[in-house]
Design a protein around this motif. Sequence first.
Motif, PDB file in Angstrom:
ATOM      1  N   ASN A 116       0.836  -1.208   0.000  1.00 34.15           N
ATOM      2  CA  ASN A 116       0.000   0.000   0.000  1.00 34.15           C
ATOM      3  C   ASN A 116       0.867   1.252   0.000  1.00 34.15           C
ATOM      4  O   ASN A 116       0.609   2.212  -0.732  1.00 34.15           O
ATOM      5  N   VAL A 117       1.918   1.248   0.814  1.00 32.62           N
ATOM      6  CA  VAL A 117       2.847   2.382   0.855  1.00 32.62           C
ATOM      7  C   VAL A 117       3.473   2.603  -0.519  1.00 32.62           C
ATOM      8  O   VAL A 117       3.543   3.738  -1.015  1.00 32.62           O
TER       9      VAL A 117
ATOM     10  N   SER B  19       0.744   3.815  -3.104  1.00 27.72           N
ATOM     11  CA  SER B  19       0.347   5.195  -2.817  1.00 27.72           C
ATOM     12  C   SER B  19       1.433   6.178  -3.235  1.00 27.72           C
ATOM     13  O   SER B  19       1.136   7.239  -3.809  1.00 27.72           O
TER      14      SER B  19
ATOM     15  N   GLY C 194      -4.345   5.155  -0.592  1.00 30.23           N
ATOM     16  CA  GLY C 194      -4.196   4.360   0.623  1.00 30.23           C
ATOM     17  C   GLY C 194      -5.528   3.944   1.215  1.00 30.23           C
ATOM     18  O   GLY C 194      -5.716   2.784   1.603  1.00 30.23           O
TER      19      GLY C 194
ATOM     20  N   GLY D 205      -5.164   2.215   5.857  1.00 30.55           N
ATOM     21  CA  GLY D 205      -4.825   2.636   4.504  1.00 30.55           C
ATOM     22  C   GLY D 205      -4.479   4.109   4.420  1.00 30.55           C
ATOM     23  O   GLY D 205      -3.554   4.502   3.703  1.00 30.55           O
TER      24      GLY D 205
ATOM     25  N   ALA E   2      -1.033   4.456   5.671  1.00 31.31           N
ATOM     26  CA  ALA E   2      -0.085   3.938   4.670  1.00 31.31           C
ATOM     27  C   ALA E   2       0.106   4.938   3.537  1.00 31.31           C
ATOM     28  O   ALA E   2       1.223   5.133   3.047  1.00 31.31           O
ATOM     29  N   GLY E   3      -0.982   5.587   3.112  1.00 28.79           N
ATOM     30  CA  GLY E   3      -0.873   6.606   2.077  1.00 28.79           C
ATOM     31  C   GLY E   3      -0.033   7.788   2.537  1.00 28.79           C
ATOM     32  O   GLY E   3       0.782   8.322   1.763  1.00 28.79           O
TER      33      GLY E   3
END
Length: 351
Positions: free
Chosen positions: A91-92, A95, A136, A254, A257-258
Amino acid sequence: MSQLTQSKPTETFTSVEPSYGKRVVTSTAFMIAVVVVALVVLFGILSPNGIFFSGANFRNLALDSAQLILLAVGMTFLVGAGELDLSIGANVILSSVVAAKVITWLGGSPQEILAGNYANAGIAILAGFGAALVTGVLFGVVNATLVNLLRVNSFIVTLAMMSAGSGLAYIVTGGVNVSSLPREMQKNFGSADLFGIIPIPAVIAIVIGIVAWYIMTKLRFGAHTLGMGSSIRAAERAGVNVRRQRVKLFAIMGLIAGLVGFIDIARFLTTNIQGHQGDALAAIAAVVIGGTSLFGGRASVLGSMIAAIIPAILINGLVIMRVGSFYQLVVTGVILLIAVGIDQRRRAQQK
């Protein structure tokens, strides 16, 4: 004849509450803080010329720790609810890739971008920041939706999404990192200091951690989260919409993570599509070491934040001592094993 009645003295038992100072000293967070200090002293002594103690190195530690602290805070809510997210690294990456693509798309002409001169830097950076957060959140919502629809363990779903997310990042970039991002990102955010003292990403991590602690300990959202971790059926009987709560938890993870993805490209001015492989395991290890039960029902945001500093210290210390970078994965695995052992010991003591 008078009858004398002798009454027995009544014994009263009063429970003595431990003092505030004693509770602090015996808390998991305090013990982890002691370990952190011990590691700092150890690497400071072992490092060449005491370079580990330098101000520049402590600044790097703050920057390195900030991203893992943020991920650990989000993971604390998930693990406390009895869920896992192994896909946060993917996700990181995704993003950060989407944000970088948006920035280069809006920043100016291809020639200007290659030269690192962005005609529309401000608008491009703000749009990229928003794109990272939206990506994210959507990634997290997809995770939760799949768990709800398929009714399978989040471990399985997020393991699959880890592969899918990484693959999407490679597709978007063509397998090549997006570089030459605006220097303003690094100068004003990624490597900037607040009042010339503490890096801005570290300040953000601390502020978000404090907000998360308040939500977990003072608000109904935190109670519902821990209720899910203790017993989903009991939480449902108590009126908690478990499916909706799960979506919220994965969306929060999320979102964080973004944010981490944007911080990453703002610091290095390039994406890192081959990095962040150990983010999920490092975050889970920090969460469990920090006092959150791996099986849910108990969580400590403060403990997770302090424990998240440990991997950063170990990796930083190994780099300074010129130990190969591939040992970082070994360190992460060892820390995770220690975390699981600590959690099992806690559970055995509670029985």
